[in-house]
Design a protein around this motif. Structure first.
Motif, PDB file in Angstrom:
ATOM      1  N   ILE A  99       0.836  -1.209   0.000  1.00  0.00           N
ATOM      2  CA  ILE A  99       0.000   0.000   0.000  1.00  0.00           C
ATOM      3  C   ILE A  99       0.864   1.249   0.000  1.00  0.00           C
ATOM      4  CG2 ILE A  99      -1.635   1.343   1.390  1.00  0.00           C
ATOM      5  CD1 ILE A  99      -2.948  -1.294   2.179  1.00  0.00           C
ATOM      6  N   LEU A 100       1.903   1.292   0.841  1.00  0.00           N
ATOM      7  CA  LEU A 100       2.796   2.456   0.870  1.00  0.00           C
ATOM      8  C   LEU A 100       3.486   2.668  -0.473  1.00  0.00           C
ATOM      9  CD1 LEU A 100       4.440   2.219   4.403  1.00  0.00           C
ATOM     10  CD2 LEU A 100       2.845   3.941   3.583  1.00  0.00           C
ATOM     11  N   GLY A 101       3.888   1.584  -1.131  1.00  0.00           N
ATOM     12  CA  GLY A 101       4.514   1.706  -2.452  1.00  0.00           C
ATOM     13  C   GLY A 101       3.552   2.309  -3.470  1.00  0.00           C
ATOM     14  N   LEU A 102       2.295   1.855  -3.451  1.00  0.00           N
ATOM     15  CA  LEU A 102       1.312   2.408  -4.382  1.00  0.00           C
ATOM     16  C   LEU A 102       1.039   3.884  -4.113  1.00  0.00           C
ATOM     17  CD1 LEU A 102      -1.243  -0.545  -4.553  1.00  0.00           C
ATOM     18  CD2 LEU A 102       0.300   0.237  -6.362  1.00  0.00           C
ATOM     19  N   VAL A 103       0.942   4.238  -2.834  1.00  0.00           N
ATOM     20  CA  VAL A 103       0.693   5.638  -2.485  1.00  0.00           C
ATOM     21  C   VAL A 103       1.875   6.510  -2.887  1.00  0.00           C
ATOM     22  CG1 VAL A 103       0.402   7.213  -0.533  1.00  0.00           C
ATOM     23  CG2 VAL A 103      -0.946   5.133  -0.646  1.00  0.00           C
ATOM     24  N   LEU A 104       3.097   6.043  -2.648  1.00  0.00           N
ATOM     25  CA  LEU A 104       4.279   6.823  -3.041  1.00  0.00           C
ATOM     26  C   LEU A 104       4.387   6.963  -4.557  1.00  0.00           C
ATOM     27  CD1 LEU A 104       6.914   5.581  -0.460  1.00  0.00           C
ATOM     28  CD2 LEU A 104       5.758   7.788  -0.533  1.00  0.00           C
ATOM     29  N   ASN A 105       4.043   5.913  -5.301  1.00  0.00           N
ATOM     30  CA  ASN A 105       4.031   6.024  -6.771  1.00  0.00           C
ATOM     31  C   ASN A 105       3.012   7.056  -7.232  1.00  0.00           C
ATOM     32  OD1 ASN A 105       6.061   4.190  -7.278  1.00  0.00           O
ATOM     33  ND2 ASN A 105       4.655   2.443  -7.479  1.00  0.00           N
ATOM     34  N   LEU A 106       1.842   7.057  -6.612  1.00  0.00           N
ATOM     35  CA  LEU A 106       0.815   8.032  -6.966  1.00  0.00           C
ATOM     36  C   LEU A 106       1.279   9.453  -6.665  1.00  0.00           C
ATOM     37  CD1 LEU A 106      -2.108   8.606  -7.890  1.00  0.00           C
ATOM     38  CD2 LEU A 106      -2.773   8.395  -5.491  1.00  0.00           C
ATOM     39  N   VAL A 107       1.868   9.656  -5.491  1.00  0.00           N
ATOM     40  CA  VAL A 107       2.349  10.993  -5.111  1.00  0.00           C
ATOM     41  C   VAL A 107       3.468  11.423  -6.058  1.00  0.00           C
ATOM     42  CG1 VAL A 107       3.582  12.282  -3.307  1.00  0.00           C
ATOM     43  CG2 VAL A 107       1.623  10.840  -2.709  1.00  0.00           C
ATOM     44  N   GLY A 108       4.357  10.494  -6.400  1.00  0.00           N
ATOM     45  CA  GLY A 108       5.443  10.825  -7.325  1.00  0.00           C
ATOM     46  C   GLY A 108       4.924  11.229  -8.691  1.00  0.00           C
ATOM     47  N   SER A 109       3.921  10.517  -9.207  1.00  0.00           N
ATOM     48  CA  SER A 109       3.379  10.877 -10.518  1.00  0.00           C
ATOM     49  C   SER A 109       2.655  12.222 -10.471  1.00  0.00           C
ATOM     50  CB  SER A 109       2.453   9.781 -11.039  1.00  0.00           C
ATOM     51  OG  SER A 109       1.319   9.667 -10.210  1.00  0.00           O
ATOM     52  N   VAL A 111       3.410  14.756  -8.436  1.00  0.00           N
ATOM     53  CA  VAL A 111       4.461  15.786  -8.362  1.00  0.00           C
ATOM     54  C   VAL A 111       5.121  15.963  -9.724  1.00  0.00           C
ATOM     55  CG1 VAL A 111       6.728  16.296  -7.353  1.00  0.00           C
ATOM     56  CG2 VAL A 111       4.855  15.523  -5.889  1.00  0.00           C
ATOM     57  N   ALA A 112       5.347  14.858 -10.444  1.00  0.00           N
ATOM     58  CA  ALA A 112       5.961  14.952 -11.780  1.00  0.00           C
ATOM     59  C   ALA A 112       5.061  15.733 -12.738  1.00  0.00           C
ATOM     60  CB  ALA A 112       6.241  13.562 -12.318  1.00  0.00           C
ATOM     61  N   LYS A 113       3.765  15.445 -12.724  1.00  0.00           N
ATOM     62  CA  LYS A 113       2.842  16.185 -13.598  1.00  0.00           C
ATOM     63  C   LYS A 113       2.803  17.664 -13.227  1.00  0.00           C
ATOM     64  CE  LYS A 113       1.251  12.836 -16.102  1.00  0.00           C
ATOM     65  NZ  LYS A 113       1.452  12.767 -17.531  1.00  0.00           N
ATOM     66  N   PHE A 114       2.837  17.952 -11.934  1.00  0.00           N
ATOM     67  CA  PHE A 114       2.827  19.345 -11.489  1.00  0.00           C
ATOM     68  C   PHE A 114       4.097  20.063 -11.948  1.00  0.00           C
ATOM     69  CE2 PHE A 114       3.716  22.582  -8.208  1.00  0.00           C
ATOM     70  CZ  PHE A 114       2.596  23.387  -8.400  1.00  0.00           C
ATOM     71  N   MET A 115       5.249  19.398 -11.850  1.00  0.00           N
ATOM     72  CA  MET A 115       6.503  20.016 -12.301  1.00  0.00           C
ATOM     73  C   MET A 115       6.501  20.226 -13.812  1.00  0.00           C
ATOM     74  SD  MET A 115       8.307  20.785  -9.861  1.00  0.00           S
ATOM     75  CE  MET A 115       8.555  20.506  -8.152  1.00  0.00           C
ATOM     76  N   GLU A 116       5.933  19.274 -14.572  1.00  0.00           N
ATOM     77  CA  GLU A 116       5.820  19.479 -16.022  1.00  0.00           C
ATOM     78  C   GLU A 116       4.960  20.697 -16.333  1.00  0.00           C
ATOM     79  OE1 GLU A 116       4.400  16.120 -18.171  1.00  0.00           O
ATOM     80  OE2 GLU A 116       5.890  14.766 -17.295  1.00  0.00           O
ATOM     81  N   PHE A 117       3.883  20.861 -15.602  1.00  0.00           N
ATOM     82  CA  PHE A 117       3.011  22.014 -15.805  1.00  0.00           C
ATOM     83  C   PHE A 117       3.751  23.317 -15.499  1.00  0.00           C
ATOM     84  CE2 PHE A 117      -0.143  24.990 -14.006  1.00  0.00           C
ATOM     85  CZ  PHE A 117      -0.933  25.174 -15.138  1.00  0.00           C
ATOM     86  N   ILE A 118       4.516  23.325 -14.415  1.00  0.00           N
ATOM     87  CA  ILE A 118       5.288  24.529 -14.049  1.00  0.00           C
ATOM     88  C   ILE A 118       6.333  24.835 -15.124  1.00  0.00           C
ATOM     89  CG2 ILE A 118       6.905  25.483 -12.332  1.00  0.00           C
ATOM     90  CD1 ILE A 118       4.069  25.427 -11.350  1.00  0.00           C
ATOM     91  N   LEU A 119       7.019  23.793 -15.630  1.00  0.00           N
ATOM     92  CA  LEU A 119       7.999  24.022 -16.674  1.00  0.00           C
ATOM     93  C   LEU A 119       7.370  24.535 -17.957  1.00  0.00           C
ATOM     94  CD1 LEU A 119      10.408  20.973 -16.205  1.00  0.00           C
ATOM     95  CD2 LEU A 119      10.900  23.393 -15.809  1.00  0.00           C
ATOM     96  N   ARG A 120       6.180  24.053 -18.302  1.00  0.00           N
ATOM     97  CA  ARG A 120       5.502  24.572 -19.499  1.00  0.00           C
ATOM     98  C   ARG A 120       5.142  26.050 -19.326  1.00  0.00           C
ATOM     99  NH1 ARG A 120       1.146  19.907 -20.404  1.00  0.00           N
ATOM    100  NH2 ARG A 120       2.613  18.232 -20.796  1.00  0.00           N
ATOM    101  N   ILE A 121       4.778  26.436 -18.112  1.00  0.00           N
ATOM    102  CA  ILE A 121       4.439  27.842 -17.866  1.00  0.00           C
ATOM    103  C   ILE A 121       5.655  28.734 -18.049  1.00  0.00           C
ATOM    104  CG2 ILE A 121       3.766  29.489 -16.054  1.00  0.00           C
ATOM    105  CD1 ILE A 121       1.825  27.395 -15.027  1.00  0.00           C
ATOM    106  N   PHE A 122       6.836  28.293 -17.547  1.00  0.00           N
ATOM    107  CA  PHE A 122       8.043  29.120 -17.643  1.00  0.00           C
ATOM    108  C   PHE A 122       8.646  29.108 -19.037  1.00  0.00           C
ATOM    109  CE2 PHE A 122       8.339  28.491 -12.900  1.00  0.00           C
ATOM    110  CZ  PHE A 122       7.976  29.795 -12.617  1.00  0.00           C
ATOM    111  N   ASN A 123       8.377  28.107 -19.840  1.00  0.00           N
ATOM    112  CA  ASN A 123       8.899  28.076 -21.208  1.00  0.00           C
ATOM    113  C   ASN A 123       7.981  28.852 -22.057  1.00  0.00           C
ATOM    114  OD1 ASN A 123      11.099  26.593 -20.577  1.00  0.00           O
ATOM    115  ND2 ASN A 123      10.162  24.623 -21.078  1.00  0.00           N
TER     116      ASN A 123
END
Length: 123
Positions: A99-109, A111-123
């Motif tokens: 369960i912890l592994g699944l939750v951490l994978n979800l949180v990681g994905s 955060v990754a999508k959020f960082m991609e969105f932030i990078l698209r805004i700055f580019n």
């Protein structure tokens, strides 16, 4: 003799007789003292009606939830106790780490999508 005097007093105390003109008086009062609704007035009335209805529904749902919530808590607790009792310690440890592994994978994905969105805004 006393009963007749009481009847006379009751008749004298009730001088008001409803002749049906109270509705006409009320209509006349409203038509003279209240302005006729405009489009903006109707919009405000509908918005107020929507807000009042919304808060009434929310209050009713919160009230129902407050009645059902203790029952749900007891049912979940019974389910968890029965679930924990049916497994051995090694199985529970594996289950918790899965369960912890699944939750951490979800949180990681996320955060990754959020960082991609932030990078698209700055580019």
């Amino acid at each position: 003799m006393e009963q007749e005097s009481c009847r006379n007093i009751r008749r004298e105390k009730n001088p008001w007789q409803d002749d049906g003109s109270s509705i006409a008086v009320f209509y006349e009062f409203v038509s003279k003292n209240v302005s006729m609704p405009s489009d903006l007035g109707e919009l405000i009335a509908y918005v107020l009606l929507l807000v009042i209805t919304w808060y009434t529904l929310l209050f009713a749902l919160r009230f129902l939830l407050s009645l059902v919530k203790p029952v749900l808590v007891v049912l979940v607790a019974l389910f968890l106790f029965r679930f924990v009792r049916s497994f051995e310690l090694e199985d529970l440890i594996d289950f918790v780490f899965t369960i912890l592994g699944l939750v951490l994978n979800l949180v990681g994905s996320i955060v990754a999508k959020f960082m991609e969105f932030i990078l698209r805004i700055f580019n």
